[in-house]
Design a protein around this motif. Structure first.
Motif, mmCIF file in Angstrom:
data_model
loop_
_atom_site.group_PDB
_atom_site.id
_atom_site.type_symbol
_atom_site.label_atom_id
_atom_site.label_comp_id
_atom_site.label_asym_id
_atom_site.label_seq_id
_atom_site.Cartn_x
_atom_site.Cartn_y
_atom_site.Cartn_z
ATOM 1 N N CYS A 10 0.851 -1.195 0.000
ATOM 2 C CA CYS A 10 0.000 0.000 0.000
ATOM 3 C C CYS A 10 0.887 1.246 0.000
ATOM 4 C CB CYS A 10 -0.905 0.003 1.230
ATOM 5 S SG CYS A 10 -1.873 1.518 1.382
ATOM 6 N N VAL A 11 0.666 2.130 -0.992
ATOM 7 C CA VAL A 11 1.481 3.353 -1.082
ATOM 8 C C VAL A 11 0.693 4.577 -0.588
ATOM 9 C CG1 VAL A 11 2.956 2.475 -2.931
ATOM 10 C CG2 VAL A 11 0.831 3.663 -3.526
ATOM 11 N N HIS A 12 -0.433 4.312 0.057
ATOM 12 C CA HIS A 12 -1.251 5.363 0.691
ATOM 13 C C HIS A 12 -1.787 6.401 -0.297
ATOM 14 C CE1 HIS A 12 0.726 3.494 4.059
ATOM 15 N NE2 HIS A 12 1.896 3.937 3.660
ATOM 16 N N CYS A 13 -1.979 6.006 -1.545
ATOM 17 C CA CYS A 13 -2.416 6.978 -2.561
ATOM 18 C C CYS A 13 -3.862 7.425 -2.353
ATOM 19 C CB CYS A 13 -2.254 6.383 -3.957
ATOM 20 S SG CYS A 13 -3.328 4.955 -4.243
ATOM 21 N N GLY A 14 -4.697 6.563 -1.774
ATOM 22 C CA GLY A 14 -6.088 6.933 -1.503
ATOM 23 C C GLY A 14 -7.039 6.704 -2.667
ATOM 24 N N PHE A 15 -6.576 6.088 -3.759
ATOM 25 C CA PHE A 15 -7.480 5.829 -4.888
ATOM 26 C C PHE A 15 -8.656 4.943 -4.477
ATOM 27 C CE2 PHE A 15 -4.355 6.458 -8.688
ATOM 28 C CZ PHE A 15 -4.209 7.788 -8.309
ATOM 29 N N CYS A 16 -8.449 4.150 -3.439
ATOM 30 C CA CYS A 16 -9.507 3.226 -3.006
ATOM 31 C C CYS A 16 -10.605 3.936 -2.202
ATOM 32 C CB CYS A 16 -8.897 2.114 -2.149
ATOM 33 S SG CYS A 16 -7.906 2.748 -0.773
ATOM 34 N N LEU A 17 -10.322 5.119 -1.697
ATOM 35 C CA LEU A 17 -11.270 5.762 -0.775
ATOM 36 C C LEU A 17 -12.666 5.997 -1.378
ATOM 37 C CD1 LEU A 17 -8.809 5.913 1.022
ATOM 38 C CD2 LEU A 17 -9.354 8.292 1.529
ATOM 39 N N PRO A 18 -12.760 6.536 -2.614
ATOM 40 C CA PRO A 18 -14.117 6.790 -3.158
ATOM 41 C C PRO A 18 -14.894 5.526 -3.501
ATOM 42 C CG PRO A 18 -12.397 7.884 -4.471
ATOM 43 C CD PRO A 18 -11.703 6.981 -3.525
ATOM 44 N N THR A 19 -14.266 4.363 -3.375
ATOM 45 C CA THR A 19 -14.976 3.114 -3.687
ATOM 46 C C THR A 19 -15.480 2.421 -2.423
ATOM 47 O OG1 THR A 19 -13.038 1.673 -3.496
ATOM 48 C CG2 THR A 19 -13.395 2.733 -5.634
ATOM 49 N N CYS A 20 -15.101 2.948 -1.270
ATOM 50 C CA CYS A 20 -15.386 2.249 -0.008
ATOM 51 C C CYS A 20 -16.675 2.782 0.627
ATOM 52 C CB CYS A 20 -14.213 2.438 0.952
ATOM 53 S SG CYS A 20 -14.551 1.730 2.580
ATOM 54 N N PRO A 21 -17.696 1.937 0.764
ATOM 55 C CA PRO A 21 -18.980 2.415 1.292
ATOM 56 C C PRO A 21 -18.890 2.958 2.711
ATOM 57 C CG PRO A 21 -18.928 0.013 1.228
ATOM 58 C CD PRO A 21 -17.710 0.488 0.506
ATOM 59 N N THR A 22 -18.039 2.348 3.542
ATOM 60 C CA THR A 22 -17.994 2.795 4.941
ATOM 61 C C THR A 22 -17.246 4.123 5.063
ATOM 62 O OG1 THR A 22 -16.027 1.429 5.347
ATOM 63 C CG2 THR A 22 -18.159 0.455 5.867
ATOM 64 N N TYR A 23 -16.272 4.350 4.192
ATOM 65 C CA TYR A 23 -15.576 5.636 4.197
ATOM 66 C C TYR A 23 -16.511 6.721 3.664
ATOM 67 C CZ TYR A 23 -12.379 9.402 3.154
ATOM 68 O OH TYR A 23 -11.780 10.638 3.104
ATOM 69 N N LEU A 24 -17.230 6.414 2.582
ATOM 70 C CA LEU A 24 -18.147 7.404 2.001
ATOM 71 C C LEU A 24 -19.247 7.778 2.995
ATOM 72 C CD1 LEU A 24 -18.522 5.982 -1.631
ATOM 73 C CD2 LEU A 24 -17.244 8.013 -0.927
ATOM 74 N N ALA A 25 -19.656 6.805 3.807
ATOM 75 C CA ALA A 25 -20.748 7.068 4.756
ATOM 76 C C ALA A 25 -20.280 7.834 5.990
ATOM 77 C CB ALA A 25 -21.388 5.745 5.186
ATOM 78 N N THR A 26 -19.020 7.652 6.386
ATOM 79 C CA THR A 26 -18.578 8.246 7.661
ATOM 80 C C THR A 26 -17.491 9.306 7.496
ATOM 81 O OG1 THR A 26 -16.822 6.598 7.985
ATOM 82 C CG2 THR A 26 -19.016 6.047 8.848
ATOM 83 N N GLY A 27 -16.761 9.247 6.388
ATOM 84 C CA GLY A 27 -15.657 10.190 6.175
ATOM 85 C C GLY A 27 -14.469 9.933 7.094
ATOM 86 N N LEU A 28 -14.459 8.796 7.780
ATOM 87 C CA LEU A 28 -13.374 8.516 8.731
ATOM 88 C C LEU A 28 -12.285 7.657 8.096
ATOM 89 C CD1 LEU A 28 -15.527 7.648 11.899
ATOM 90 C CD2 LEU A 28 -14.303 9.790 11.422
ATOM 91 N N GLU A 29 -11.049 8.075 8.278
ATOM 92 C CA GLU A 29 -9.920 7.328 7.717
ATOM 93 C C GLU A 29 -9.896 5.882 8.257
ATOM 94 O OE1 GLU A 29 -7.836 8.208 5.388
ATOM 95 O OE2 GLU A 29 -6.267 6.688 5.567
ATOM 96 N N GLY A 30 -10.250 5.719 9.523
ATOM 97 C CA GLY A 30 -10.250 4.375 10.112
ATOM 98 C C GLY A 30 -11.263 3.453 9.455
ATOM 99 N N ASN A 31 -12.264 4.044 8.815
ATOM 100 C CA ASN A 31 -13.275 3.245 8.111
ATOM 101 C C ASN A 31 -12.970 3.136 6.624
ATOM 102 O OD1 ASN A 31 -14.902 2.525 10.244
ATOM 103 N ND2 ASN A 31 -16.203 4.336 10.098
ATOM 104 N N SER A 32 -11.743 3.438 6.233
ATOM 105 C CA SER A 32 -11.362 3.332 4.815
ATOM 106 C C SER A 32 -10.419 2.141 4.631
ATOM 107 C CB SER A 32 -10.644 4.609 4.371
ATOM 108 O OG SER A 32 -9.307 4.603 4.860
ATOM 109 N N PRO A 33 -10.254 1.662 3.395
ATOM 110 C CA PRO A 33 -9.313 0.550 3.167
ATOM 111 C C PRO A 33 -7.893 0.939 3.577
ATOM 112 C CG PRO A 33 -10.593 1.060 1.180
ATOM 113 C CD PRO A 33 -10.925 2.111 2.171
ATOM 114 N N ARG A 34 -7.488 2.164 3.204
ATOM 115 C CA ARG A 34 -6.136 2.615 3.543
ATOM 116 C C ARG A 34 -5.951 2.654 5.058
ATOM 117 N NH1 ARG A 34 -4.724 8.504 1.400
ATOM 118 N NH2 ARG A 34 -6.242 9.057 3.008
#
Ligand code: SF4
Ligand code: SF4
Length: 386
Positions: A10-34
């Motif tokens: 993982c290079v921490h780019c964050g490309f996965c963030l907009p695909t993650c339902p729990t991140y989109l719902a909460t906006g919390l980094e801990g709830n993101s894949p990264r």
């Protein structure tokens, strides 16, 4: 090579963030894949313990695997997440999830059909699972091909599994559509595919179910195992039935439909199944036959490829996040103003039926088109005992 090596890709780019339902719902980094990869790495390196808030972030993953498809580094999130479950399983098993498994077993084995009249007393999220008509008498039978035979398939359903036992409409539709399209259909007494157990960290139970299903499959002389619209089951079977062709029912007939399709005047909003899309990679082909149905308009939701928050009994485990995910879907559905919602897996049923619209499976809609197409003899459904 350890599965935990994935953590370092993982290079921490964050490309996965907009695909993650729990991140989109909460906006919390801990709830993101990264964020979750970062937390797992901290535990693996001994800098943190798998407990408390850290565990909560990991447990709130829906396990939809959408992040894997967006990752330019090819991080196998699912593999590392599962290994983490195995290594730290005592702390990782979701207590609330485990509490519901005995309830499902009771529904299927001890109470059986008796549960249906008392469905109203079940938690609202569970009601759609038990009100679709019992399939027990359809199982353990063989249904013969109509017209020239193209092949022989085994239908993967289980009357031991709450996701299938009360899905009679879908199972009947699948048998009719397949036999009409020239397939002899055997319906053995399979067990649950094991996915709910594996996803909740109960690996021994999942392996036991896999062994049971493999034993049944070994005795079958069929060209394919056909799953009637369940991305979750299909993805799980693909894991352990490696020497078998495991396909969705619609995938099997997508390129060569027989008979006349009548008009089905409906507009349906489409939500994809995560595991059909991200693991089995078959979501496009499953819809293909429906584009030939006159009058039918399919409109994928803008976020059709982002999980609805229904998988893995998620609404029972993390109600707040599941509701936030659902509200986004509700807004999108309102904008489309459809007659119903098309789903590709029973996992989405308990979540999307809360939108107040009729929920359809692809094979049900195709079956409806065949019924309206005046195909003589189409509706006959006669099976002999296996
Ligand atoms: S599996 Fe799904 S819910 Fe879990 S981190 Fe990946 S995208 Fe988010
Ligand atoms: S897309 Fe891949 S590399 Fe980028 S943050 Fe997500 S997991 Fe890491």
């Amino acid at each position: 090579m350890s599965a935990f090596d994935e953590l370092y890709r993982c290079v921490h780019c964050g490309f996965c963030l907009p695909t993650c339902p729990t991140y989109l719902a909460t906006g919390l980094e801990g709830n993101s894949p990264r964020g979750r990869l970062h937390l797992m790495r901290a535990v693996v390196e001994g800098r943190a313990r798998a407990e408390g808030k850290l565990l909560e972030y990991l447990d709130s993953c829906v396990y939809c695997l959408r992040c894997e498809t967006a990752c330019p580094s090819g991080v196998k999130y699912g593999t590392v997440f599962e290994e983490f479950f195995k290594a730290y399983r005592k702390g990782m098993q979701s207590v609330s999830y485990k509490r519901y498994i005995p309830l499902f077993n009771a529904i299927n084995t001890r109470l059986g059909l008796k549960i249906v009249p008392i469905a109203a007393s079940l938690p609202p999220g569970l009601r759609p699972l038990v009100t679709g008509g019992d399939i027990s008498d359809l199982v353990g039978k063989i249904y013969y091909a109509k017209g020239n035979a193209k092949g022989r398939v085994a239908l993967f359903v289980s009357d031991e599994c709450v996701a299938w036992r009360y899905r009679r409409g879908v199972v009947e539709a699948a048998i009719r559509v397949l036999t009409w399209n020239g397939y002899e259909v055997v319906v053995p007494r399979f067990s649950c595919c094991g996915a709910p157990y594996r996803h909740s960290g109960q690996f021994e139970k999942a392996e036991e179910l896999a062994r049971r299903n493999l034993k049944i499959a070994e005795k079958l002389s069929v060209d394919a195992i056909a799953v009637p619209n369940s991305g979750g089951c299909q993805a799980e079977l693909l894991r352990y039935m490696r020497d078998r062709r495991v396909v969705d029912v619609m995938q099997l007939i997508a390129h060569d439909l027989r008979g006349n399709l009548g008009e089905v005047k409906m507009r349906l909003a489409v939500q994809h199944s995560c595991h059909l899309m991200n693991a089995a990679k078959a979501h496009d082909v499953v819809l293909k036959p429906l584009y030939k149905v006159p009058g039918l308009v399919l409109t994928p939701l803008p976020s059709a490829d982002v999980c609805c928050g229904g998988g893995n009994m998620y609404p029972l485990r993390h109600r707040d996040i599941a509701n936030a995910i659902l509200e986004r879907k509700r807004d999108e559905v309102k904008a489309v103003s459809p007659d119903g919602v098309l789903i590709e897996s029973p996992s989405c049923l308990q979540q999307l039926s809360k939108l107040g619209l009729r929920v359809y499976f692809p094979v049900e809609v195709l079956d409806l088109a065949y019924q309206k197409g005046e195909n003589s003899g189409y509706m006959e459904l006669r099976g002999d005992t296996l």
